[in-house]
Design a protein around this motif. Structure first.
Motif, mmCIF file in Angstrom:
data_model
loop_
_atom_site.group_PDB
_atom_site.id
_atom_site.type_symbol
_atom_site.label_atom_id
_atom_site.label_comp_id
_atom_site.label_asym_id
_atom_site.label_seq_id
_atom_site.Cartn_x
_atom_site.Cartn_y
_atom_site.Cartn_z
ATOM 1 N N ALA A 218 0.860 -1.178 0.000
ATOM 2 C CA ALA A 218 0.000 0.000 0.000
ATOM 3 C C ALA A 218 0.894 1.225 0.000
ATOM 4 C CB ALA A 218 -0.911 0.000 1.226
ATOM 5 N N THR A 219 0.847 2.003 -1.065
ATOM 6 C CA THR A 219 1.676 3.199 -1.140
ATOM 7 C C THR A 219 1.148 4.276 -0.196
ATOM 8 O OG1 THR A 219 2.197 2.701 -3.444
ATOM 9 C CG2 THR A 219 2.625 4.939 -2.701
ATOM 10 N N TYR A 220 -0.167 4.465 -0.179
ATOM 11 C CA TYR A 220 -0.815 5.358 0.773
ATOM 12 C C TYR A 220 -1.924 4.559 1.439
ATOM 13 C CZ TYR A 220 1.425 8.754 -2.296
ATOM 14 O OH TYR A 220 2.334 9.440 -3.042
ATOM 15 N N GLY A 221 -1.704 4.165 2.700
ATOM 16 C CA GLY A 221 -2.724 3.387 3.376
ATOM 17 C C GLY A 221 -2.112 2.344 4.277
ATOM 18 N N LEU B 180 5.524 1.753 6.266
ATOM 19 C CA LEU B 180 6.423 2.683 5.593
ATOM 20 C C LEU B 180 5.880 4.093 5.743
ATOM 21 C CD1 LEU B 180 6.901 0.626 2.295
ATOM 22 C CD2 LEU B 180 8.387 0.627 4.313
ATOM 23 N N ALA B 181 6.572 5.065 5.191
ATOM 24 C CA ALA B 181 6.105 6.446 5.256
ATOM 25 C C ALA B 181 4.814 6.590 4.461
ATOM 26 C CB ALA B 181 7.174 7.377 4.704
ATOM 27 N N GLY B 182 3.710 6.624 5.176
ATOM 28 C CA GLY B 182 2.411 6.779 4.537
ATOM 29 C C GLY B 182 1.809 5.501 3.996
ATOM 30 N N GLY B 183 2.541 4.394 4.060
ATOM 31 C CA GLY B 183 2.035 3.147 3.492
ATOM 32 C C GLY B 183 2.530 1.944 4.260
ATOM 33 N N ALA B 184 2.512 0.787 3.598
ATOM 34 C CA ALA B 184 2.929 -0.456 4.245
ATOM 35 C C ALA B 184 3.263 -1.493 3.178
ATOM 36 C CB ALA B 184 1.825 -0.980 5.157
ATOM 37 N N ILE B 185 4.008 -2.525 3.605
ATOM 38 C CA ILE B 185 4.361 -3.608 2.700
ATOM 39 C C ILE B 185 4.454 -4.905 3.489
ATOM 40 C CG2 ILE B 185 6.859 -3.294 2.949
ATOM 41 C CD1 ILE B 185 7.060 -3.896 -0.098
ATOM 42 N N ALA B 186 4.093 -6.005 2.842
ATOM 43 C CA ALA B 186 4.220 -7.329 3.450
ATOM 44 C C ALA B 186 4.645 -8.307 2.369
ATOM 45 C CB ALA B 186 2.903 -7.769 4.083
ATOM 46 N N ILE B 187 5.764 -8.967 2.588
ATOM 47 C CA ILE B 187 6.284 -9.945 1.634
ATOM 48 C C ILE B 187 6.613 -11.214 2.401
ATOM 49 C CG2 ILE B 187 8.084 -10.474 -0.046
ATOM 50 C CD1 ILE B 187 8.446 -7.488 -0.468
ATOM 51 N N GLY B 188 6.146 -12.339 1.896
ATOM 52 C CA GLY B 188 6.440 -13.577 2.602
ATOM 53 C C GLY B 188 5.999 -14.798 1.830
ATOM 54 N N LYS B 189 6.087 -15.929 2.478
ATOM 55 C CA LYS B 189 5.736 -17.214 1.893
ATOM 56 C C LYS B 189 4.819 -17.933 2.880
ATOM 57 C CE LYS B 189 6.572 -20.906 -0.913
ATOM 58 N NZ LYS B 189 6.457 -20.961 -2.366
ATOM 59 N N VAL B 190 3.723 -18.452 2.349
ATOM 60 C CA VAL B 190 2.770 -19.218 3.173
ATOM 61 C C VAL B 190 2.830 -20.664 2.718
ATOM 62 C CG1 VAL B 190 0.378 -19.486 3.854
ATOM 63 C CG2 VAL B 190 1.306 -17.204 3.482
ATOM 64 N N GLY B 191 3.237 -21.565 3.588
ATOM 65 C CA GLY B 191 3.307 -22.965 3.211
ATOM 66 C C GLY B 191 4.387 -23.215 2.177
ATOM 67 N N ALA B 192 4.254 -24.357 1.506
ATOM 68 C CA ALA B 192 5.261 -24.748 0.510
ATOM 69 C C ALA B 192 4.695 -24.787 -0.902
ATOM 70 C CB ALA B 192 5.824 -26.125 0.872
ATOM 71 N N GLY B 193 3.510 -24.227 -1.086
ATOM 72 C CA GLY B 193 2.844 -24.302 -2.387
ATOM 73 C C GLY B 193 3.400 -23.305 -3.390
ATOM 74 N N SER B 194 2.893 -23.373 -4.613
ATOM 75 C CA SER B 194 3.369 -22.548 -5.718
ATOM 76 C C SER B 194 2.406 -21.414 -6.064
ATOM 77 C CB SER B 194 3.609 -23.405 -6.956
ATOM 78 O OG SER B 194 2.401 -24.056 -7.350
ATOM 79 N N GLY B 195 1.434 -21.147 -5.192
ATOM 80 C CA GLY B 195 0.477 -20.087 -5.468
ATOM 81 C C GLY B 195 1.134 -18.722 -5.423
ATOM 82 N N SER B 196 0.430 -17.710 -5.970
ATOM 83 C CA SER B 196 0.951 -16.354 -6.005
ATOM 84 C C SER B 196 -0.168 -15.385 -5.661
ATOM 85 C CB SER B 196 1.507 -16.026 -7.392
ATOM 86 O OG SER B 196 1.909 -14.677 -7.473
ATOM 87 N N LEU B 197 0.093 -14.532 -4.670
ATOM 88 C CA LEU B 197 -0.875 -13.517 -4.245
ATOM 89 C C LEU B 197 -0.174 -12.171 -4.238
ATOM 90 C CD1 LEU B 197 -3.489 -12.426 -3.015
ATOM 91 C CD2 LEU B 197 -2.692 -13.214 -0.787
ATOM 92 N N ARG B 198 -0.630 -11.257 -5.101
ATOM 93 C CA ARG B 198 -0.049 -9.911 -5.191
ATOM 94 C C ARG B 198 -1.172 -8.891 -5.185
ATOM 95 N NH1 ARG B 198 5.276 -9.668 -7.293
ATOM 96 N NH2 ARG B 198 4.798 -7.584 -8.091
ATOM 97 N N ILE B 199 -1.090 -7.969 -4.236
ATOM 98 C CA ILE B 199 -2.060 -6.870 -4.183
ATOM 99 C C ILE B 199 -1.295 -5.565 -4.065
ATOM 100 C CG2 ILE B 199 -4.017 -5.869 -2.959
ATOM 101 C CD1 ILE B 199 -4.735 -8.606 -1.898
#
Length: 216
Positions: A181-184, A197-216
């Motif tokens: 989130a750039t602002y939020g 972050l300044a005015g925003g937030a970020i979260a990067i990680g891995k859930v389980g061992a699967g090959s799925g992809s989640l990007r928002i």
């Protein structure tokens, strides 16, 4: 009760089409179109109110609708949807097929969709519930996006400028996660660490061992 394909061209008209054992092709401007119990359908209905109900999918062709500044309702349909419909209110319910949607300044509601979802919208509100999809791709601007998935996806990619995103996933999702989130702010039940972050937030990680992809 036409026993074959049907083509209708009739601007500024009210059309009622029912029980067609074939493919229906309609061109109508500034009209009211009701289509029910057909094997397949295509509508070019600028500035029209369009109601499509019960498409069997036996034609093996996508359900295509091109319109503008009207209303579109599609219910109980089998087949891929290809929709180009800016400045309109749209509802899709009980659809078995992929959805490809393009719109602007619209209101979109969908429920009980079995198929992949790909929408490119601007200044539109988007609410999708009961979605069972492998791939979900959404881009929007300046309005909220609300998605409820009821099956584990392989890929989710949502990009919404100046608008909230609310995503509900079924339990058991596994794969790479990147939320920004750039602002939020970011709130997530997934086991990933959220960094402010300044005015925003970020979260990067891995859930389980699967090959799925989640990007928002």
């Amino acid at each position: 009760d036409v026993q074959n394909d049907l083509t209708v061209e009739s601007d500024y008209s009210t059309l009622t089409i029912n029980r067609i054992k074939g493919f229906v092709d309609v061109v109508n401007k500034s009209g009211k179109i009701k289509i029910k119990n057909v094997e397949g359908v295509q509508v070019d209905g600028m500035y029209s109110q369009i109601d499509i109900n019960t498409v069997s999918g036996k034609s093996n062709k996508p359900i295509k609708v091109k319109s503008q500044s009207g209303r579109l309702d599609i219910t109980d349909a089998t087949g891929d949807l290809v929709i180009d419909n800016p400045y309109s209110t749209m509802t899709f319910k009980n659809i078995k097929g992929n959805v490809e949607l393009s719109s602007q300044s619209a209101k979109v509601s969908a429920d009980n969709i079995t198929g992949n979802w790909n929408s490119k919208t601007l200044y539109s509100s988007l609410s999708v519930s009961g979605l069972s999809a492998q791939n979900v791709i959404i881009s929007n601007k300046s309005n909220p996006v609300d998605v409820e998935l009821i099956s584990k996806p392989a890929k989710v990619e949502i990009n919404n400028e100046y608008g909230n995103v609310h995503l509900m996933l079924p339990s058991g999702f596994s794969g790479d996660v990147r939320l920004k989130a750039t602002y939020g702010s970011i709130r997530s039940d997934l086991p990933v660490e959220v960094e402010t972050l300044a005015g925003g937030a970020i979260a990067i990680g891995k859930v389980g061992a699967g090959s799925g992809s989640l990007r928002i």
